[in-house]
Design an enzyme around this catalytic site. Sequence first.
Site, PDB file in Angstrom:
ATOM      1  N   TYR A   1      -8.728  -7.480  -5.521  1.00 19.93           N
ATOM      2  CA  TYR A   1      -7.538  -6.322  -5.240  1.00 19.93           C
ATOM      3  C   TYR A   1      -8.404  -4.922  -5.241  1.00 19.93           C
ATOM      4  CZ  TYR A   1      -3.628  -3.161  -5.772  1.00 19.93           C
ATOM      5  OH  TYR A   1      -2.690  -2.073  -5.748  1.00 19.93           O
TER       6      TYR A   1
ATOM      7  N   GLU B   1      -4.298   0.542  -0.195  1.00 25.58           N
ATOM      8  CA  GLU B   1      -4.052  -0.505  -0.971  1.00 25.58           C
ATOM      9  C   GLU B   1      -4.677  -1.848  -0.079  1.00 25.58           C
ATOM     10  OE1 GLU B   1      -1.036  -2.188  -4.022  1.00 25.58           O
ATOM     11  OE2 GLU B   1      -0.498  -2.767  -1.896  1.00 25.58           O
TER      12      GLU B   1
END
Lengths: 400, 288
Positions: free
Chosen positions: A120, A208
């Site tokens: 991530y 993101e």
Amino acid sequence: MNIHEYQAKKILSDYGILIPKGGVAYTPNEAKKIASASSSKGPWILKSQIQSGFRNNGYFLEKGAGKQGGIRKVKSRKDIVHQAKQMLGSTLVTEQTGPKGRLVGKIYVESYMQVKNIFYMALIIDSITANIKLLVAEIKDEDIVKMALSNSRKILKIDLSINQGPTEEQIYKIINFLKLDGKSLKSMETFVTGLHKIFVDYDATMIELSPVGIMKNGNLVVLDAKMSFDDNALYRHKSLQKLQDDNELEERELQAFKYGFKYSEFDGNIGCIVNGDGIALAAMDALGRKNVGTACFLNVKGGVDKDKIAAGIKIIMTNPKVEGILINVLGGFLRCNLIAEGIINATSEVGLNVPLVVRFEGTNKEEAQEILERSKLPIIIADNMENSVDMLLQAIEEGE
Amino acid sequence: MSVFVNKKTKVLCQGITGTQATFHIRRSIDYGTQVLAGVSPGKAGMVHLGVPVFNTVKEAKQETGVNASIMYVPSIAVKAAVREAVEAELDLAVSIADGVPIKDMMEIKSMLRGSKTKFIGPNTPGIITPNEARLGIFPENIHKKGKIGVVSRSSTLTYEAVIEINKANKGQSTVIGLGDDMVIGMDFIEVIDAFHKDKNTNAIVLIGQLGGSFEEKAAEYYQSLPNKKPIIAFVAGEAVPFDHKMGYAGELISNGYVSVSDKKRIMQKSGMIVVDNINDINEILVNM
């Protein structure tokens, strides 16, 4: 402003960052064409293009859309048309959309990529340091939220300034944190430098990537992307303005947006008109203390045109959930008499069939109150926030 | 006497010939503010509202000795206006503009580091010391001179706090709006520090808001102070449900979601008197 996954991926690709082959489809046939054009033999991933996380775990409201979620893996080209037909035009409900869900008008058809591992990465603005913060985390399945809430040491946080991209040292830190080997060094450098550049070039407020895949050869590929941009900077990004999706806003929100007001809808029954976010929040708090919810609030801060204000007030008055209206205005820059005139104009057009309580303070307060009194409309005038709520609830009860 | 601005402050208005500036500077002058110069590029030589206009901040300072600026410039011009103020080494600059891009604010913060200029805003009603100086758009008539300092992130709730103080038959020493943008100039810590050093401020009313971590940082600072002046605090946004923004990054950066209840708890622990209802402030002041 938020953009869709397919739009975010295009921007990443423009900056030299790897994304799987894919295209956006508005019809099942287009979906088939995209899959046929690629040399891959499948599988493919069909992804609902709505601005929401948790699409995979979401469900469609319509029975005909099948039991699978908003992101579907498809093995054969034949299945693509079948699944696309089910998804397109159906309503997807996720943890973020609320129970009404959102209509899926387009899907992204992407080649499934086999990767060795995933992680991530996100860029966000740190309001205290006024710098960009880079977040990196190892993720196995996708429960990044649980992970974050339980153990912060598993998240690497790096400060980046707007003036300078990542240093060599910072790249090494990321490689070590993710336990990657030297094969990924060059890719990581291009990757993070590219992300930083996008963030600064586009006035982003958030990028993101969840997840990023690590291929066998060490290259990094973005499997999912979300991007948000500063509304106050849109004036200098014509290309971003074109990406705005009006379908993501409710009809009334769209109208309010066109007038330059901030308008939001919730599940309660009281419509609020205020000037300022702080007053809006305090009004919601005051209502919350009496176990009453807001149906919507309109923030008219700075709006000086009385026609604009009348239009904004009409938006609230036409919201069917609204059983009572609370107007709480402390005029500094905003003159109270303009709000009063706006109320008169709005009610003359759409009538006033719910209780209305008004509380003014500040610039031209007396003049504003006089205007309302002269109108002979059944408007209740209150003198502070708490009283205005009590008086409104009482009026609603009496009305029933 | 106050913090940052008073009747001796020599004030400059950047953007003085605009409609908004004209409307408010007239009022500020009537209020007693010493407005000695205006800046409006290309309009040097004219006199506006009785005040000489210059092309640049440096010229204005050279000719009139101004040391604080109130800016009525559009949000996209704020960065350039602050750069001028910093280069001219003004003590203070105040911007009321709503809509300043976040990146511009990040660049402004960078400019301010190491400079002597303090910056209040943006998106704030400004700063007012009752009966002495008004830099901004405060409805000046609701303010009363006194010894309670006010600092707030919400523009319009600031007026609510002022009204509460009046109800308790007290007055304000200085009222400062910090603005509720994501990146702001002056923050709570700087103001709490200034109020503590001001012999004319006995207590402080602090208005916070959902979002960011300014309140938590303020609590940390307040806790460390050896001789505390009372702080009565209200934080708006408790009723707002936990909003899953698109994506997760917001939660991760603060190690889980910091709600208004969390903020209030942290502030209470540091010694602040935290009220649930802004209308409770006057009672607490009366009993102080």
